[in-house]
Design a protein around this motif. Structure first.
Motif, PDB file in Angstrom:
ATOM      1  N   LEU A   1       0.827  -1.214   0.000  1.00 33.25           N
ATOM      2  CA  LEU A   1       0.000   0.000   0.000  1.00 33.25           C
ATOM      3  C   LEU A   1       0.858   1.260   0.000  1.00 33.25           C
ATOM      4  CD1 LEU A   1      -2.962  -0.877   2.392  1.00 33.25           C
ATOM      5  CD2 LEU A   1      -3.132  -0.140   0.010  1.00 33.25           C
ATOM      6  N   ALA A   2       1.896   1.263   0.814  1.00 29.23           N
ATOM      7  CA  ALA A   2       2.785   2.428   0.868  1.00 29.23           C
ATOM      8  C   ALA A   2       3.445   2.662  -0.493  1.00 29.23           C
ATOM      9  CB  ALA A   2       3.840   2.241   1.954  1.00 29.23           C
ATOM     10  N   ALA A   3       3.829   1.574  -1.161  1.00 27.86           N
ATOM     11  CA  ALA A   3       4.494   1.697  -2.466  1.00 27.86           C
ATOM     12  C   ALA A   3       3.563   2.311  -3.504  1.00 27.86           C
ATOM     13  CB  ALA A   3       4.984   0.330  -2.940  1.00 27.86           C
ATOM     14  N   VAL A   4       2.322   1.804  -3.600  1.00 29.90           N
ATOM     15  CA  VAL A   4       1.417   2.319  -4.631  1.00 29.90           C
ATOM     16  C   VAL A   4       0.881   3.700  -4.292  1.00 29.90           C
ATOM     17  CG1 VAL A   4       0.826   0.030  -5.522  1.00 29.90           C
ATOM     18  CG2 VAL A   4      -0.647   1.101  -3.786  1.00 29.90           C
ATOM     19  N   LYS A   5       0.885   4.051  -3.015  1.00 27.03           N
ATOM     20  CA  LYS A   5       0.485   5.414  -2.658  1.00 27.03           C
ATOM     21  C   LYS A   5       1.556   6.416  -3.075  1.00 27.03           C
ATOM     22  CE  LYS A   5      -2.735   4.334   1.058  1.00 27.03           C
ATOM     23  NZ  LYS A   5      -2.985   4.349   2.505  1.00 27.03           N
ATOM     24  N   GLU A   6       2.794   5.969  -3.091  1.00 31.49           N
ATOM     25  CA  GLU A   6       3.888   6.845  -3.545  1.00 31.49           C
ATOM     26  C   GLU A   6       3.906   6.895  -5.068  1.00 31.49           C
ATOM     27  OE1 GLU A   6       7.265   8.591  -4.937  1.00 31.49           O
ATOM     28  OE2 GLU A   6       7.047   6.445  -5.265  1.00 31.49           O
TER      29      GLU A   6
ATOM     30  N   GLY B   1       1.610   4.944  -8.207  1.00 30.99           N
ATOM     31  CA  GLY B   1       0.635   3.952  -8.658  1.00 30.99           C
ATOM     32  C   GLY B   1       1.250   2.903  -9.564  1.00 30.99           C
ATOM     33  N   TYR B   2       2.255   3.309 -10.322  1.00 28.76           N
ATOM     34  CA  TYR B   2       2.911   2.380 -11.246  1.00 28.76           C
ATOM     35  C   TYR B   2       3.671   1.275 -10.516  1.00 28.76           C
ATOM     36  CZ  TYR B   2       2.040   4.915 -15.613  1.00 28.76           C
ATOM     37  OH  TYR B   2       1.457   5.477 -16.724  1.00 28.76           O
ATOM     38  N   ALA B   3       3.914   1.427  -9.232  1.00 26.32           N
ATOM     39  CA  ALA B   3       4.610   0.380  -8.469  1.00 26.32           C
ATOM     40  C   ALA B   3       3.813  -0.912  -8.461  1.00 26.32           C
ATOM     41  CB  ALA B   3       4.880   0.855  -7.038  1.00 26.32           C
ATOM     42  N   ILE B   4       2.536  -0.849  -8.785  1.00 27.43           N
ATOM     43  CA  ILE B   4       1.705  -2.062  -8.807  1.00 27.43           C
ATOM     44  C   ILE B   4       2.236  -3.083  -9.803  1.00 27.43           C
ATOM     45  CG2 ILE B   4      -0.034  -1.339 -10.503  1.00 27.43           C
ATOM     46  CD1 ILE B   4      -2.099  -2.579  -8.370  1.00 27.43           C
TER      47      ILE B   4
ATOM     48  N   ALA C   1      -3.568   2.209  -5.934  1.00 29.07           N
ATOM     49  CA  ALA C   1      -2.729   2.478  -7.111  1.00 29.07           C
ATOM     50  C   ALA C   1      -3.444   3.392  -8.100  1.00 29.07           C
ATOM     51  CB  ALA C   1      -2.332   1.168  -7.787  1.00 29.07           C
ATOM     52  N   VAL C   2      -4.703   3.068  -8.423  1.00 31.04           N
ATOM     53  CA  VAL C   2      -5.403   3.882  -9.428  1.00 31.04           C
ATOM     54  C   VAL C   2      -5.835   5.228  -8.864  1.00 31.04           C
ATOM     55  CG1 VAL C   2      -6.112   1.892 -10.803  1.00 31.04           C
ATOM     56  CG2 VAL C   2      -7.682   2.797  -9.070  1.00 31.04           C
TER      57      VAL C   2
END
Length: 190
Positions: free
Chosen positions: A111-116, A118-121, A135-136
């Motif tokens: 969650l922390a990654a995609v909040k920073e 979205g492409y981290a998904i 992410a979106v």
């Protein structure tokens, strides 16, 4: 410069100048830490504060040293064996794409990654709907990576993506009428 050449240079300098201390040179050339047996935590911090990637030369760095490294360069987590969740979070909060170097990240780290970013998904295997939504909501076009994984996003994820970036509807096969209507409201011709 390879490791043995570097070591030879350091040894020659030390033989010419007996006052030369390898420890003093670490701040200028952090990779020299690899030649110091059992460097202190303080010296390790000097090395990673100068170059976060110097962590690759440190055996069993403390969490404090690991945090300093990932705060300098998030992707230096690649060189850390079994980073704690705290270290993982520090890395992905700085750069969400650092998640690609983390084995089995927790949902909290995902969650922390995609909040920073979205492409981290794209680096997360089997993202939950909650992770997809985050992410979106950060970047509507992240739905592309969700679909590329063979996942059919829920209507809620589709709506969130189109709400963030209306043109992301182009990535959605068979969008619902509600999703189409939202895209139209936002000016997309369907």
């Amino acid at each position: 410069m390879n490791k043995s050449t570097l070591k030879n240079i350091v040894d020659k300098i030390a033989s010419v100048n007996p006052k030369y201390r390898l420890e003093d040179a670490v701040s200028m050339k952090p990779e020299l830490i690899q030649f110091i047996k059992n460097p202190s935590e303080e010296l390790q911090l000097v090395a990673v504060d100068e170059d976060g990637y110097a962590i690759r030369y440190i055996k069993n760095p403390t969490e404090k040293v690991q945090l300093a490294a990932v705060n300098k360069y998030a992707s230096s987590i690649y060189y850390i064996q079994n980073p704690t969740e705290r270290v993982q979070l520090a890395a992905v909060k700085q750069n969400g794409h650092a998640i690609q170097f983390i084995k089995n990240p927790t949902k909290k780290v995902q969650l922390a990654a995609v909040k920073e970013s979205g492409y981290a998904i794209q680096f997360i295997k089997n993202p939950t709907e909650k992770v997809q939504l985050a992410a979106v909501r950060e970047d509507g076009t992240a739905i592309y990576f969700i679909i590329q994984k063979g996942i059919i996003p829920s209507e809620q994820v589709q709506l969130a993506a189109v709400n963030k970036y209306a043109s992301s509807i182009q990535y959605i096969q068979n969008p619902t009428e509600e999703v189409k209507n939202l895209a139209r409201e936002k000016g997309v011709n369907i």
